[in-house]
Scaffold this active site. Structure first.
Site, PDB file in Angstrom:
ATOM      1  N   GLY A  36       4.924 -16.206  -2.990  1.00 36.91           N
ATOM      2  CA  GLY A  36       5.633 -14.988  -3.387  1.00 36.91           C
ATOM      3  C   GLY A  36       6.582 -14.525  -2.277  1.00 36.91           C
ATOM      4  O   GLY A  36       7.742 -14.187  -2.531  1.00 36.91           O
ATOM      5  N   HIS A  37       6.090 -14.546  -1.027  1.00 36.11           N
ATOM      6  CA  HIS A  37       6.961 -14.166   0.090  1.00 36.11           C
ATOM      7  C   HIS A  37       8.115 -15.159   0.235  1.00 36.11           C
ATOM      8  O   HIS A  37       9.239 -14.773   0.546  1.00 36.11           O
ATOM      9  CB  HIS A  37       6.176 -14.168   1.420  1.00 36.11           C
ATOM     10  CG  HIS A  37       5.099 -13.153   1.500  1.00 36.11           C
ATOM     11  ND1 HIS A  37       3.764 -13.475   1.432  1.00 36.11           N
ATOM     12  CD2 HIS A  37       5.144 -11.810   1.662  1.00 36.11           C
ATOM     13  CE1 HIS A  37       3.038 -12.377   1.556  1.00 36.11           C
ATOM     14  NE2 HIS A  37       3.843 -11.359   1.682  1.00 36.11           N
ATOM     15  N   ASP A 150       4.947  -5.152  -6.623  1.00 35.26           N
ATOM     16  CA  ASP A 150       4.593  -3.795  -6.180  1.00 35.26           C
ATOM     17  C   ASP A 150       5.675  -2.873  -6.708  1.00 35.26           C
ATOM     18  O   ASP A 150       6.552  -2.420  -5.967  1.00 35.26           O
ATOM     19  CB  ASP A 150       4.516  -3.745  -4.654  1.00 35.26           C
ATOM     20  CG  ASP A 150       3.395  -4.611  -4.131  1.00 35.26           C
ATOM     21  OD1 ASP A 150       2.302  -4.578  -4.717  1.00 35.26           O
ATOM     22  OD2 ASP A 150       3.629  -5.346  -3.157  1.00 35.26           O
ATOM     23  N   GLN A 153       6.165   0.604  -5.264  1.00 37.09           N
ATOM     24  CA  GLN A 153       6.698   0.486  -3.909  1.00 37.09           C
ATOM     25  C   GLN A 153       8.212   0.259  -3.950  1.00 37.09           C
ATOM     26  O   GLN A 153       8.976   0.869  -3.211  1.00 37.09           O
ATOM     27  CB  GLN A 153       6.001  -0.668  -3.171  1.00 37.09           C
ATOM     28  CG  GLN A 153       6.691  -1.030  -1.860  1.00 37.09           C
ATOM     29  CD  GLN A 153       5.911  -2.030  -1.030  1.00 37.09           C
ATOM     30  OE1 GLN A 153       4.932  -1.674  -0.412  1.00 37.09           O
ATOM     31  NE2 GLN A 153       6.356  -3.266  -0.999  1.00 37.09           N
ATOM     32  N   SER A 186      -1.627 -11.970  -1.203  1.00 41.10           N
ATOM     33  CA  SER A 186      -2.454 -12.366  -0.046  1.00 41.10           C
ATOM     34  C   SER A 186      -3.920 -12.089  -0.321  1.00 41.10           C
ATOM     35  O   SER A 186      -4.802 -12.664   0.297  1.00 41.10           O
ATOM     36  CB  SER A 186      -2.072 -11.559   1.188  1.00 41.10           C
ATOM     37  OG  SER A 186      -0.714 -11.609   1.400  1.00 41.10           O
TER      38      SER A 186
HETATM   39  O1  PAF Z   1       4.854  -5.076   0.605  1.00 45.03           O
HETATM   40  C1  PAF Z   1       4.455  -5.191   1.780  1.00 45.03           C
HETATM   41  O2  PAF Z   1       4.082  -6.274   2.253  1.00 45.03           O
HETATM   42  C2  PAF Z   1       4.442  -3.957   2.682  1.00 45.03           C
HETATM   43  O3  PAF Z   1       4.108  -2.813   1.961  1.00 45.03           O
HETATM   44  C3  PAF Z   1       5.772  -3.754   3.437  1.00 45.03           C
HETATM   45  C4  PAF Z   1       6.925  -3.480   2.497  1.00 45.03           C
HETATM   46  C5  PAF Z   1       6.072  -4.981   4.292  1.00 45.03           C
HETATM   47  C6  PAF Z   1       5.654  -2.540   4.372  1.00 45.03           C
HETATM   48  O4  PAF Z   1       4.623  -2.705   5.300  1.00 45.03           O
END
Ligand code: PAF
Length: 279
Positions: A36-37, A150, A153, A186
């Protein structure tokens, strides 16, 4: 690939990119990278000359210390993955660099941070916006990529960026899933084999909801809740169906895009999934 541990070093290198007229994309992470990252990194690479990744397990966004301690870390593996992906610079700051002694400043979206997931995780989004604002200031990228998984977020960060007039484009990157449909996270490594199988109910509940022919907020909610309740290993923690951009409450037949934000616990591991449904 350059690895910086201080903001000063990172800024020096980013300003060298700038002097050569290069654009810079940022991917903020908390490490323990997964596919995903890497999707965020690929999205950043396709748009920018230089890609900066930050690895920082942000203490201010964890409600309890045991969750922070349990957060998985593997810097050597992360760096190998980022090198392989062709990332230019990785910033891995110490806590003291991000939160210097005596620091007092927080950044908070007052409405969006305290609704939905923010209601069950008080202070979480305040921690996220506080660290992201600092990371934006450290790196000063042209754009930054965040996962749509997220969802709240992402909307909170968009709002903060707009309110504080950061000249940074926020790029939302669609969820990456395992072959069987589980959203990558994760936290997945903490699932037992049984819970890993049970967790598939998240994506299948969203599929069922998306297949409804005349969706209303009420019948979407009913379809998803009953799918989750049919899985004995799942404990439903959150099910919110809201206006996709503002996260406002909605009801009745869908007339505009709606975001479904779903969270459930499997053996003590909280997992999220999300879908935007456009009528
Ligand atoms: O999504 C994440 O991994 C975290 O919330 C972030 C955006 C890196 C902030 O710590």
């Amino acid at each position: 690939m350059q690895v910086c541990r201080t903001v000063t070093d990172c800024r020096k290198r980013v300003s060298a990119y700038r002097q050569s007229g290069e654009t810079v994309g940022l991917v903020p992470t908390m490490g323990f990278l997964h596919a995903g990252h890497m999707e965020l990194v690929a999205a950043a690479k396709s748009r920018a000359d230089r890609v900066v990744v930050t690895i920082f397990v942000n203490p201010t966004q964890f409600g309890d210390a045991s969750d922070l301690d349990a957060y998985p870390r593997d810097e050597a593996r992360d760096l190998a993955m980022l090198r392989e992906a062709g990332v230019d610079l990785v910033l891995i700051p110490e806590v003291i660099e991000v939160y210097p002694n005596g620091d007092e400043t927080i950044v908070e979206t007052t409405r969006m941070a305290n609704m939905l997931h923010g209601e069950v995780r008080p202070g979480h989004f305040r921690g996220v916006t506080t660290v992201v604002a600092r990371l934006f200031n450290f790196v000063q990228p042209d754009f930054a990529c965040f996962g749509e998984k997220d969802y709240q977020q992402l909307q909170v960060i968009k709002r903060m960026t707009q309110d504080l007039a950061f000249p940074i484009e926020i790029v939302g990157v669609p969820i990456v899933r395992e072959a069987d449909g589980l959203a990558m996270s994760s936290r997945n490594v903490r699932l037992s084999d049984e819970d890993r199988k049970a967790a598939l109910v998240l994506s299948s509940a969203l599929d069922t909801a998306e297949a409804l022919t005349s969706p209303t907020v009420e019948n979407l909610r009913e379809a998803i809740a009953s799918a989750i309740h049919s899985e004995p290993r799942a404990t439903l923690r959150g099910l919110d169906i809201v206006a996709a951009e503002t996260l406002d409450n909605i009801s009745g037949p869908l007339t505009a895009p709606a975001a479904i934000m779903l969270s459930a616990e499997f053996g003590g591991v909280l997992l999220l999934d999300q879908r935007v449904i456009t009528p």
